[in-house]
Design an enzyme around this catalytic site. Structure first.
Site, short mmCIF file in Angstrom:
data_model
loop_
_atom_site.label_atom_id
_atom_site.label_comp_id
_atom_site.label_asym_id
_atom_site.label_seq_id
_atom_site.Cartn_x
_atom_site.Cartn_y
_atom_site.Cartn_z
N CYS A 1 1.46 1.91 11.91
CA CYS A 1 2.68 2.63 11.53
C CYS A 1 3.05 3.70 12.53
O CYS A 1 4.12 4.27 12.48
CB CYS A 1 2.51 3.26 10.16
SG CYS A 1 1.94 2.06 8.98
N ASN B 1 -8.22 4.44 8.22
CA ASN B 1 -7.74 3.23 8.88
C ASN B 1 -7.88 3.29 10.40
O ASN B 1 -7.90 2.27 11.06
CB ASN B 1 -6.28 2.96 8.52
CG ASN B 1 -5.42 4.20 8.64
OD1 ASN B 1 -5.68 5.22 7.99
ND2 ASN B 1 -4.40 4.14 9.47
N THR C 1 12.10 -7.82 -10.78
CA THR C 1 11.52 -9.14 -11.04
C THR C 1 10.24 -9.30 -10.22
O THR C 1 10.24 -9.01 -9.02
CB THR C 1 12.54 -10.23 -10.66
OG1 THR C 1 13.73 -9.99 -11.41
CG2 THR C 1 12.01 -11.62 -10.95
N GLY D 1 0.81 -1.21 0.00
CA GLY D 1 0.00 0.00 0.00
C GLY D 1 0.85 1.27 0.00
O GLY D 1 0.54 2.23 -0.72
#
Ligand code: PLP
Length: 392
Positions: A327, A154, A240, A74
């Site tokens: 966070c 959130n 990748t 995110g």
């Protein structure tokens, strides 16, 4: 490691990877490990798996598979949307609009742009944490390049009027990004109805693996890449591909869509059951919007207690809860979301977030409510600051 006995009520922070998702990923670590850029069978298998996952995510968004770009989560999706759009459109203007309740993946990104000389408007929200469409309209000027408003918050779970904001931005010729990390896989999303140009999502919030996400980029929208390298993801996200992670995200998205209606109903009922118990306690109030909120989000404040003290004790009672965004854990000070919503003491530092999920049961919710009541009561009993009944 032993199996945890925790009652897990922190689904906004992350979710368990579903067994079906793990099973879908495993062959791509071992048997089908090929680099998708190769020319042989193993590579083709990886390419096919990426195509399938892209379609699975696109189906949930209501967009074309080509409009889905895989990222590392995110935070990266938010960065790519905002920095990528800003850098690609810098000749059109240097003004950007967002809100004070965004995740730090957005707020710190726009702060970085302000250090590059961009003008940033951070819009206020009302007491429920909702931004006014009229404020967005007023803030848009001739030099505005992008508006970024999250789909749902959130911390307090408030849903934003993103469809109206999307329509406004489309009319005014301004790009619109929405951070849908907390909504994708939980409530219906239709990018055409939202009229957004860019939308961020993250697999670990809907029972997929961590460290993988996606960005919806509407056809015709130009972004500048954050990293430079190979041609993967149309050169916008070179490196990748994380094939097992992307495969898992696709399966998680498909499964989430299958049970979305029933889970929304079930979790809303559990949310209301939990809220009823918590709000029956004296001097406890709800944070966020009473109706326009995520089905799984409960955020309450109790006067006369520190939310962090309650949170720690909930953990000791075997209940995983949170005071806000994962966070910001460990960073001092009140929640920037509650501050932006004008929440003051004694409510500001007394908040606790409980977020439900597909494994949450009525018994767990009742146990959490019981533990909360006991903890708040015992903390208040030893607090000289608590004055029962004196809080309007
Ligand atoms: N945006 C919102 C609204 C979030 O809740 C989160 C994670 O908590 C993020 C962005 C960041 O997502 P990720 O952890 O995948 O980087």
């Amino acid at each position: 490691m032993n199996t945890p006995t925790t009652i897990y009520l922190d689904h906004a922070a992350t979710t368990a990877v579903r067994e079906e998702v793990v099973a879908s990923m495993l062959p791509f670590f071992t048997t089908w490990f090929g680099n998708a850029s190769g020319t042989y069978e193993l590579a083709q298998a990886s390419r096919d798996a990426l195509d399938t996952a892209r379609k699975e995510v696109a189906d949930v968004l209501g967009c074309r598979p080509r409009e889905v770009l895989f990222t590392g989560g995110g935070t990266e999706s938010d960065n790519l949307a905002i920095l990528g759009a800003a850098h690609a459109c810098r000749d059109r203007g240097r003004h950007l609009i967002t809100t004070g309740i965004e995740h730090h993946a957005v707020l710190h990104t726009v702060r970085a742009l302000s250090q590059e000389g961009w003008r940033i408007t951070v819009l206020p929200v009302d007491a429920h944490g909702r931004v006014a469409v009229a404020d967005v309209e007023e803030a848009i000027g001739p030099d505005t390049v992008l508006v970024s408003v999250m789909h749902a918050n959130n911390e307090v779970g408030t849903l934003q009027p993103v469809a109206e904001i999307g329509a406004l931005c489309r009319r005014r010729g301004v790009l619109f990004h929405t951070d849908a990390v907390q909504t994708f896989g939980h409530i219906p999303i239709d990018v055409a109805a939202l009229q957004c140009d860019l939308l961020s999502l993250s697999a670990h919030k809907f029972h997929g693996p961590k460290g993988v996400g996606a960005l919806y980029v509407r056809k015709g929208v130009t972004l500048a890449p954050l990293c430079h390298g190979g041609k993967q993801e149309r050169g916008l996200r070179p490196s990748t591909e994380n094939v097992p992670g992307i495969v898992g995200m696709g399966v998680a998205a498909r499964l989430a869509a299958t049970e979305m209606d029933s889970e929304m109903r079930r979790q809303t009922a559990l949310r209301e059951r939990l809220l009823k118990s918590l709000l029956a306690l004296p001097d406890v109030r709800l944070n966020g919007h009473p109706e326009e909120r995520l089905p799984n989000n409960v955020n309450v404040s109790a006067a006369g207690v520190e939310g962090e003290a309650v949170n720690l004790r909930m953990g000791m009672h075997g209940i995983a809860s949170s005071t806000g965004s994962a966070c910001t854990t460990g960073s001092p000070g009140p929640s920037h979301v509650l501050v932006a919503a004008g929440v003051r003491e004694p409510w500001l530092s007394g908040n606790l977030r409980l977020t439900l999920g597909r494994a949450t049961t009525p018994e767990q919710v009742d146990a959490a409510a019981d533990a909360y009541a006991r903890i708040v009561q015992s903390l208040r009993a030893s607090s000289p600051d608590y004055r029962p009944g004196e809080y309007p």
